[in-house]
Design a protein around this motif. Structure first.
Motif, PDB file in Angstrom:
ATOM      1  N   GLN A 174      65.037  -7.480  23.011  1.00  0.00           N
ATOM      2  CA  GLN A 174      64.790  -8.371  21.893  1.00  0.00           C
ATOM      3  C   GLN A 174      64.320  -9.721  22.397  1.00  0.00           C
ATOM      4  O   GLN A 174      65.089 -10.487  22.977  1.00  0.00           O
ATOM      5  CB  GLN A 174      66.063  -8.544  21.057  1.00  0.00           C
ATOM      6  CG  GLN A 174      65.890  -9.417  19.837  1.00  0.00           C
ATOM      7  CD  GLN A 174      64.955  -8.795  18.835  1.00  0.00           C
ATOM      8  OE1 GLN A 174      65.122  -7.659  18.407  1.00  0.00           O
ATOM      9  NE2 GLN A 174      63.928  -9.544  18.452  1.00  0.00           N
ATOM     10  N   TYR A 228      55.453 -10.061  25.548  1.00  0.00           N
ATOM     11  CA  TYR A 228      56.377  -8.930  25.557  1.00  0.00           C
ATOM     12  C   TYR A 228      57.253  -8.984  26.804  1.00  0.00           C
ATOM     13  O   TYR A 228      56.750  -9.273  27.887  1.00  0.00           O
ATOM     14  CB  TYR A 228      55.624  -7.605  25.587  1.00  0.00           C
ATOM     15  CG  TYR A 228      54.680  -7.371  24.444  1.00  0.00           C
ATOM     16  CD1 TYR A 228      53.370  -7.827  24.479  1.00  0.00           C
ATOM     17  CD2 TYR A 228      55.098  -6.663  23.312  1.00  0.00           C
ATOM     18  CE1 TYR A 228      52.493  -7.606  23.435  1.00  0.00           C
ATOM     19  CE2 TYR A 228      54.230  -6.423  22.256  1.00  0.00           C
ATOM     20  CZ  TYR A 228      52.932  -6.900  22.328  1.00  0.00           C
ATOM     21  OH  TYR A 228      52.081  -6.668  21.279  1.00  0.00           O
ATOM     22  N   GLN A 285      59.466  -5.799  21.243  1.00  0.00           N
ATOM     23  CA  GLN A 285      58.509  -5.703  20.147  1.00  0.00           C
ATOM     24  C   GLN A 285      57.456  -6.810  20.207  1.00  0.00           C
ATOM     25  O   GLN A 285      56.449  -6.738  19.501  1.00  0.00           O
ATOM     26  CB  GLN A 285      59.230  -5.751  18.795  1.00  0.00           C
ATOM     27  CG  GLN A 285      59.576  -7.143  18.286  1.00  0.00           C
ATOM     28  CD  GLN A 285      60.698  -7.806  19.056  1.00  0.00           C
ATOM     29  OE1 GLN A 285      61.370  -7.186  19.871  1.00  0.00           O
ATOM     30  NE2 GLN A 285      60.908  -9.091  18.791  1.00  0.00           N
ATOM     31  N   GLN A 338      67.242  -1.405  23.854  1.00  0.00           N
ATOM     32  CA  GLN A 338      66.563  -2.401  23.036  1.00  0.00           C
ATOM     33  C   GLN A 338      66.309  -3.653  23.858  1.00  0.00           C
ATOM     34  O   GLN A 338      67.189  -4.117  24.587  1.00  0.00           O
ATOM     35  CB  GLN A 338      67.398  -2.756  21.806  1.00  0.00           C
ATOM     36  CG  GLN A 338      67.425  -1.671  20.750  1.00  0.00           C
ATOM     37  CD  GLN A 338      68.073  -2.147  19.461  1.00  0.00           C
ATOM     38  OE1 GLN A 338      68.971  -2.977  19.484  1.00  0.00           O
ATOM     39  NE2 GLN A 338      67.612  -1.628  18.345  1.00  0.00           N
ATOM     40  N   TRP A 387      60.183  -1.560  26.428  1.00  0.00           N
ATOM     41  CA  TRP A 387      59.398  -2.696  25.953  1.00  0.00           C
ATOM     42  C   TRP A 387      60.053  -3.325  24.731  1.00  0.00           C
ATOM     43  O   TRP A 387      60.624  -2.630  23.882  1.00  0.00           O
ATOM     44  CB  TRP A 387      57.988  -2.237  25.575  1.00  0.00           C
ATOM     45  CG  TRP A 387      57.203  -1.781  26.751  1.00  0.00           C
ATOM     46  CD1 TRP A 387      57.223  -0.548  27.344  1.00  0.00           C
ATOM     47  CD2 TRP A 387      56.274  -2.568  27.501  1.00  0.00           C
ATOM     48  NE1 TRP A 387      56.367  -0.515  28.419  1.00  0.00           N
ATOM     49  CE2 TRP A 387      55.768  -1.739  28.535  1.00  0.00           C
ATOM     50  CE3 TRP A 387      55.817  -3.885  27.414  1.00  0.00           C
ATOM     51  CZ2 TRP A 387      54.833  -2.207  29.460  1.00  0.00           C
ATOM     52  CZ3 TRP A 387      54.879  -4.339  28.328  1.00  0.00           C
ATOM     53  CH2 TRP A 387      54.396  -3.500  29.339  1.00  0.00           C
TER      54      TRP A 387
END
Length: 122
Positions: free
Chosen positions: A5, A94, A114, A3, A112
């Motif tokens: 973020q 991003y 979000q 993830q 990547w």
């Protein structure tokens, strides 16, 4: 599960910093990059930093001298400091991770975030 973020201010002042915290990957062995995409335009790389100590960085001419990428391996976080912001910097930003030592091409990134909206008013 990997993830990424991102966090950012949304409507920005002339200078702001975006951050991206990674989990689920070996952060020190990942080159990191920041991309942006404005409506109707292609996604472009705005900053890249090499793995480990982040000795090497890359900026396109459009942001060179205004944006600075850095990394804090202790926090698994990459930053994008943006100074002298212009309305044309408005885009979704991003962060991305690559197993390469440093990655300039979009195809080298395999993880990547979000995206976070950055809006610069005139």
């Amino acid at each position: 599960q990997v993830q990424l973020q991102e966090s950012g201010p949304g409507l920005v002042k002339p200078s702001q910093t975006l951050s991206c915290t990674a989990s689920g990957l070996t952060f020190t062995r990942s080159a990191m990059g920041w991309f942006r995409q404005a409506p109707g335009k292609e996604q472009e790389l705005v900053a890249a930093i090499s793995d480990w100590t982040g000795t090497n960085t890359y900026y396109p001419d459009s942001v060179k001298g205004r944006f600075t990428i850095s990394r804090d391996n202790a926090k698994n976080t990459v930053y994008l400091q943006m100074n002298s912001l212009k309305p044309e910097d408005t885009a979704v930003y991003y962060c991305a991770a690559s197993p390469a030592v440093i990655a300039i091409g979009r195809e080298l990134y395999n993880q990547w975030g979000q995206g976070t909206q950055v809006t610069v008013s005139s």
